[in-house]
Every structure is written in structure tokens, then in C-alpha cells.
Design a protein around this motif. Sequence first.
Motif, mmCIF file in Angstrom:
data_model
loop_
_atom_site.group_PDB
_atom_site.id
_atom_site.type_symbol
_atom_site.label_atom_id
_atom_site.label_comp_id
_atom_site.label_asym_id
_atom_site.label_seq_id
_atom_site.Cartn_x
_atom_site.Cartn_y
_atom_site.Cartn_z
ATOM 1 N N ASN A 129 0.809 -1.222 0.000
ATOM 2 C CA ASN A 129 0.000 0.000 0.000
ATOM 3 C C ASN A 129 0.845 1.276 0.000
ATOM 4 O O ASN A 129 0.352 2.356 0.339
ATOM 5 N N ARG A 130 2.080 1.152 -0.365
ATOM 6 C CA ARG A 130 2.972 2.305 -0.452
ATOM 7 C C ARG A 130 3.279 2.603 -1.917
ATOM 8 O O ARG A 130 3.690 1.697 -2.659
ATOM 9 N N LEU A 131 3.076 3.843 -2.343
ATOM 10 C CA LEU A 131 3.338 4.238 -3.721
ATOM 11 C C LEU A 131 4.811 4.591 -3.876
ATOM 12 O O LEU A 131 5.314 5.506 -3.229
ATOM 13 N N LEU A 132 5.506 3.855 -4.743
ATOM 14 C CA LEU A 132 6.946 4.021 -4.893
ATOM 15 C C LEU A 132 7.328 4.853 -6.109
ATOM 16 O O LEU A 132 8.387 5.479 -6.136
ATOM 17 N N GLY A 133 6.505 4.830 -7.148
ATOM 18 C CA GLY A 133 6.832 5.532 -8.391
ATOM 19 C C GLY A 133 5.998 4.977 -9.519
ATOM 20 O O GLY A 133 4.837 4.593 -9.328
ATOM 21 N N SER A 134 6.583 4.903 -10.711
ATOM 22 C CA SER A 134 5.838 4.387 -11.857
ATOM 23 C C SER A 134 6.787 3.751 -12.870
ATOM 24 O O SER A 134 7.960 4.130 -12.979
ATOM 25 N N LEU A 135 6.257 2.762 -13.576
ATOM 26 C CA LEU A 135 6.936 2.135 -14.705
ATOM 27 C C LEU A 135 6.294 2.688 -15.969
ATOM 28 O O LEU A 135 5.071 2.612 -16.129
ATOM 29 N N ASN A 136 7.104 3.229 -16.891
ATOM 30 C CA ASN A 136 6.558 3.948 -18.044
ATOM 31 C C ASN A 136 7.181 3.412 -19.334
ATOM 32 O O ASN A 136 8.397 3.185 -19.391
ATOM 33 N N ILE A 137 6.345 3.230 -20.357
ATOM 34 C CA ILE A 137 6.845 2.870 -21.678
ATOM 35 C C ILE A 137 6.151 3.766 -22.706
ATOM 36 O O ILE A 137 5.046 4.255 -22.476
ATOM 37 N N ALA A 138 6.826 3.989 -23.835
ATOM 38 C CA ALA A 138 6.291 4.879 -24.876
ATOM 39 C C ALA A 138 6.596 4.299 -26.241
ATOM 40 O O ALA A 138 7.561 3.539 -26.425
ATOM 41 N N SER A 139 5.749 4.674 -27.218
ATOM 42 C CA SER A 139 5.882 4.175 -28.588
ATOM 43 C C SER A 139 5.788 5.332 -29.566
ATOM 44 O O SER A 139 5.178 6.373 -29.280
ATOM 45 N N LEU A 140 6.368 5.127 -30.734
ATOM 46 C CA LEU A 140 6.281 6.115 -31.804
ATOM 47 C C LEU A 140 5.001 5.956 -32.617
ATOM 48 O O LEU A 140 4.743 6.750 -33.526
ATOM 49 N N ASN A 141 4.201 4.934 -32.291
ATOM 50 C CA ASN A 141 2.954 4.676 -33.008
ATOM 51 C C ASN A 141 1.763 5.073 -32.140
ATOM 52 O O ASN A 141 1.759 4.818 -30.931
ATOM 53 N N PRO A 142 0.737 5.672 -32.722
ATOM 54 C CA PRO A 142 -0.455 6.025 -31.925
ATOM 55 C C PRO A 142 -1.232 4.780 -31.516
ATOM 56 O O PRO A 142 -1.307 3.802 -32.253
#
Length: 573
Positions: free
Chosen positions: A314-327
Motif C-alpha cells: 500500500n505504499r506508492l513508490l513511483g511508476s513504470l513507463n513505456i512509450a511508442s512512436l505509433n499512436p
Amino acid sequence: MDRHSASPCDTLTEQYQALLEVSEAISVHRDLTGLCQDLAQRLHRVVNFEHMRLLLYDPERHAMRLHVLETPQAGDLPPCSELPVDESPGGWVWHTQQPLVIPRVEEETRFPKVTPCMLELGVKSFCAVPLTTAQRRLGALGLGSLQEAAYSDADLEFLQQVARQVAVAVDNALNSQSVQGYQQQLTHERDRLRLLLEVNNAVVSRLDLRDVFAATTASLRRVIPHVLASLYLYDPENEVVRRHALVESSSGKGLLKEGLVGPVDSTPAGPAIRTGKPALFDDGDLKRLQSDVGRLLLAEGVKSGCCVPLKSHNRLLGSLNIASLNPGAFSQDDVDLLSQVANQIAIAVENALAYQQITELKDKLTREEAYLTQAQRLTGVGSWAWDPSETHNYYSREVFNIFGLDPAKGNPTLADFLRIYHPEDRKLIEEAEKKLVSEGQGYDVKYRIIRPDGELRFVREVGTPVRENGVVTGFVGACMDVTEQERMTQELRREKLYLEDEIRTEYNFEEIIGESAALKRILKQVETVAPTDSTALIQGETGTGKELIARAIHNLSKRRERTFVKMNCAAIP
């Protein structure tokens, strides 16, 4: 074409030739599209039509779905490509199992949604015959002509013979598609399970958080393609996030760097961190941020992305993020998988943060506390520690659980472990431990154990030396019960072999090829004896095909739904 002056098939010999060509097309093609295209070309010589269509029954929607095989007009399917059964000529044929002839389409009143489509295409007469196998009703085969009253009773009789062959081929093609779909689903699930296992292995075998993240994203990119991946750590006191780790593919421009990013709400990860739920974003969301990170992502060419919160206890540590060049690159299935990956990374993050807090306190830990800290970094597994000057002197409770030992009896000895190791795997373990002790090389092995209660289990063990000022002072390791993963892997292999065997096996006369009078006489005898319960004796030399004849008798008999059992009589004592 003038049907009164020249019939497409005016002799019985030509009809048999046409049926033979249809059978040839069926034997060549296993996919529905190729079969349909070949079939339309071959039937043009024997049947008068400009439009040819395959109408298949959809049991989930109780509707008839249209597949265009031949039409003069190129383009998409007409608006009436899917209709309820009672509103479609093909549905009428499917329901009644009777052929249907509409000699003049403009006078037809039973199918008000279909006749306008036919008239728009110039179709003036139409006929349809049922596509049915011994197992199920598939749909109907329909032909349309630009002439009125183009189809006679003889045409219908011939088309019904064609349809009986086509139905078997269509049924085989549909079954093949189902099997392939199931195989793809199994492969899809296997890839995701393998990813989770690799991420778990990265967490338990690597101590540095950046190494864990790099190994995780390398595995993740094979399943969910992306150009950028980052790990944000959240500082709740200052309401900012820091990009702790960043992995960029070769197509990236290198504009992003590790370090302080800024206020939470200036990043695309803001909604995920605020709500504690995964959040998708697109280039429009990046423009609305009006922040440096948004502008940098747009400069990288990012069109879509996904941010998943990292939570533990129940502790928020951060975030894992990914991104793409395609919509729109990420589906809900991808989001769900990424959430599972984030749960495992969160453990590594929490351990890394815990270790950082301990370091900041600058308390010197005792040897036992150092062992405990390293064991905590190897998450979710049993851990051990060994001092070369003594014997194995520390085992976590999970080690006792994995090996089926009783903690109340004290630490196990090396002899105790040797009795538990599977005899065939003892040499592997001994060589790994020898390299660890004599050469200071870490190891990562998987082996089998036989617990005191007799249960066979699979264990994955990691061992590494502990060095102080370049000198090996001890050894630590972790072991994990991977029995369930091993069983799932074996089950997937068995399923794969089973499905491949199912695809290869066809129980019909297609296994027997020949035109000789003797073979035809034998096949005629097979058709005669198969429906009876009489015992059949098949004689012939080795390799002449006795088993094929026996299988053919079985497939034509009343027992064809049961298992065909082969037995080597020469092996009976």
C-alpha cells in the motif's frame, strides 16, 4: 453466356471431370481464401454464374455471414453481408437443408433485405445449395447470374454434389483456423508467462536496480514493443519524481536523461501516481502538459504511452513507463501484463529504497545483519549464507519449506542436502559449488530434489561470493521452488505436440492414393464391410498399407467416434 445455345457442362463426362477438379482443389488448399479463389475459377467452365458467394452460419450471432468468392465488381462486401438466418436466402437453405432457386430476383418477396442488393449488382437469378457435413451444418453456397432463370434442376443436382465436397473442405479449413487460433493463444500466454518468469529471475539474481530494470525491459520489448522505458521514483514530501532508470531503443534520439524530472503533474505519469491506477496517454496529452518532459517526449516522436504505478504494501513508490512512436500502441491486455511486471519491479524498488535508507543511517551492521540485508534483496525466495571458516550457518525459513526440512532440528548439514538432491543432478550442483568456492564464480542452476516426504520438486538456485576489499569472505545465495513453472512449460510442450499431431492427422481416403483396379476393388470392399460388425482379416506384406486399410474401415464404421487402437501382434508373447 447463352445457356440455350451452349451449356457450360453438356455431358456427364465433363461433369465428372469438373467434380474431379473440385476434389483436386480441395486436396491442394487448406486455407479458406485460397480454396475459394481456386474453386470459383474451376466452376466457371461448368456453371453459369457471375457472382459466387459462400454464406457461413455464425452460431454466436445466429446469423449468416457472407464471403465473396467471385464478383465482377471490386470492392468491399455489400451492406447485406451479415443477416439474421430468417432474413437471408442462405439462412433459409441452412435451416431447411434444401436447395433454393430464385429464377427472377425482381419478383422475389421473401427476402426484402437481400433482393435490393442483388438487383443493384445486376443479378437476375440466384440459386443456393446447403454446405453440410456429417458433423454439422456450415452454411450455403450461392450463385448469381445476370440472366433470368439461369439454373435448371440438372444444375442444382450438380451443385449439390460440388457442395458436399466443398463442405468437407470448408469444415477442415474452419477447424484448422480454430486450431491455429488456439496455438496462437497458447503462444501468446506462453510468451507472457515467460516474460514474468524472466522478470522474476532478474529481480532475484541482480542486486542493482538499474540492472534489474535493464534486464526487465529487454524481455518486455519482445512481448510489448516500445521505444522508451523509464522508472520514476516518487518523493511524496516534495511532490516530485526522479527518473531513476532509462532504457532507450536504437530508434530513440537520446534527448531524455536520468535524474530529476520535476513536479508529478508535469509528467505523463501524474494520473497513474495520483490515482494508483494505470494510465494511457497520447501526443495530445503531452501537448496539454506544457512542460519540459512533455516537449522532450514530443521531440522524440512519441505518439502514445502507458504509465503503471509501482506499489508495495500500500505504499506508492513511483511508476513504470513505456512509450511508442505509433499512436494507440498499447491494448488493455498490454496494460494488464505491464501491471504484473510492475508488481515484481516494485519489490526490487522497495528493497533498493530500504537498502538506501540503511546506508544513509551509516550504521555498521554485523555479519549476520549483512547476510540478512542481501537476503532481503533476493526477494520472494529462500536464502542462505555460508562462512568458509565454518559450516553453512544461515538458512531462511523458506529454505526449510522448499526442501521439506524441519527448522526445529537445526541447520541441515551438507550430507542432508546430498540426500535430498536428485541423484542425476548432484554432479551439476557439486561443480557449481566447487567453482563458487575455489574460483569465486557465482552460479545460477536449476535442479531437482526429492524431499523427505518423497515429493519431486524443481529448484532454481543462485549463489555468489561476498567480497570485502577484494577478498572473498563468504558466500550467499537464494533458491526458489520453480516446480509450477516447470510443469506449465512441460504442459505447453505437450499441448503443442498434441495440436501439431491433430493438424497432421486426417482420417479419410486422402491417405490412400492410387488409380489401379486392384486398389479400387479393395476400397470398394472397405466400403462394404465397414458398416458391419464383422471381423475383417487384412493380409499383405510389410509396408503394403494394411494399417491404412484398417484405419479406413474404422473411419467408415459406426465406431468412428471411438479411439482407433493399433497393436503390434508380433510383440504379443
